[in-house]
Design an enzyme around this catalytic site. Structure first.
Site, short mmCIF file in Angstrom:
data_model
loop_
_atom_site.label_atom_id
_atom_site.label_comp_id
_atom_site.label_asym_id
_atom_site.label_seq_id
_atom_site.Cartn_x
_atom_site.Cartn_y
_atom_site.Cartn_z
N LYS A 1 2.98 4.54 -25.53
CA LYS A 1 1.54 4.34 -25.69
C LYS A 1 0.76 5.50 -25.07
O LYS A 1 -0.19 6.01 -25.67
CB LYS A 1 1.11 3.02 -25.07
CG LYS A 1 1.60 1.80 -25.82
CD LYS A 1 1.24 0.52 -25.08
CE LYS A 1 1.73 -0.71 -25.82
NZ LYS A 1 1.34 -1.96 -25.15
N GLY B 1 5.08 -2.17 -17.02
CA GLY B 1 5.36 -0.74 -17.02
C GLY B 1 4.04 -0.01 -17.09
O GLY B 1 3.14 -0.38 -17.86
N ALA C 1 -0.12 0.76 -20.27
CA ALA C 1 0.67 -0.28 -19.61
C ALA C 1 1.23 -1.23 -20.66
O ALA C 1 0.68 -1.37 -21.76
CB ALA C 1 -0.19 -1.05 -18.61
N ASP C 2 2.32 -1.87 -20.31
CA ASP C 2 2.89 -2.91 -21.15
C ASP C 2 3.51 -3.95 -20.22
O ASP C 2 4.12 -3.60 -19.22
CB ASP C 2 3.94 -2.35 -22.10
CG ASP C 2 4.17 -3.29 -23.27
OD1 ASP C 2 3.36 -3.27 -24.20
OD2 ASP C 2 5.14 -4.09 -23.23
N THR C 3 3.31 -5.22 -20.55
CA THR C 3 3.75 -6.32 -19.68
C THR C 3 4.69 -7.24 -20.43
O THR C 3 4.49 -7.52 -21.61
CB THR C 3 2.53 -7.12 -19.18
OG1 THR C 3 1.65 -6.24 -18.48
CG2 THR C 3 2.94 -8.26 -18.26
#
Length: 192
Positions: free
Chosen positions: A51, A105, A68-70
């Site tokens: 991203k 992340g 960010a990625d969750t």
């Protein structure tokens, strides 16, 4: 130097705004399909960096791109965003009465030199035992459907959370203290 949030998530934007950050938002849709054998932590690290790279390729001028990625992890399995009501119900049933990990992340890329930082923040979250009616009412609220693990700690599901160990904002989707530390490593100096 400007800050660019590589996301259209209202939750991530609200976390940054409430902390006094000024930023712009650019969408960063990537294929979020896990690779075979990929751990939840590796998945979100890869997605956050993808991203950030996608938005960095479109950004101009001196900037730091933040992505960010969750994901919610239960017994080694990643629970992403539910694909249906049945999927959301199943996730909530699995989380009921148990403790799971929430991993986010975070990837930052400084432009124009492409210096970057990538990190994973983990928070443990314990759920109360949910009754069938609790789950049905929560599903009817519509809240679970665009959230990893089918719940929002900052919303109606907050009443189900008996304990957290780690960063609250990480569960919302953006580990604020970790982001601030990484920004400072890249030379960010915006005042409150």
């Amino acid at each position: 130097m400007k800050l660019i949030l590589a996301s259209t998530s209202p939750r991530r934007a609200e976390v940054l705004r409430a902390a006094g950050f000024h930023f712009q938002m650019l969408s960063s849709a990537v294929d979020e399909t896990p690779m075979p054998g990929e751990s939840p932590q590796d998945l979100i690290r890869r997605l956050a960096l993808a991203k950030a790279n996608l938005v960095a390729a479109r950004a101009l001028g001196p900037a730091i791109v933040l992505a960010a990625d969750t994901v919610v992890e239960l017994e080694g399995r990643a629970l992403g965003k539910p694909s249906s009501t049945d999927d959301a119900r199943s996730m909530l049933e699995q989380l009921s009465g148990r403790t799971h990990a929430v991993h986010t992340g975070v990837a930052l890329i400084r432009l124009p030199d492409a210096e970057h930082r990538v990190a994973v923040e983990t928070t443990l979250v314990s759920f109360a035992r949910l009754e069938r009616q609790d789950i049905l009412e929560y599903l009817a609220s519509g809240e679970p459907f665009d959230k990893a693990g089918a719940y929002a700690i900052q919303g109606r599901a907050g009443r189900f959370i008996t304990r957290i160990e780690g960063c609250y904002f990480n569960v919302v989707g953006l580990p604020l203290a970790r982001v601030d530390s990484l920004l400072r490593q890249l030379g960010w100096s915006e005042a409150f």
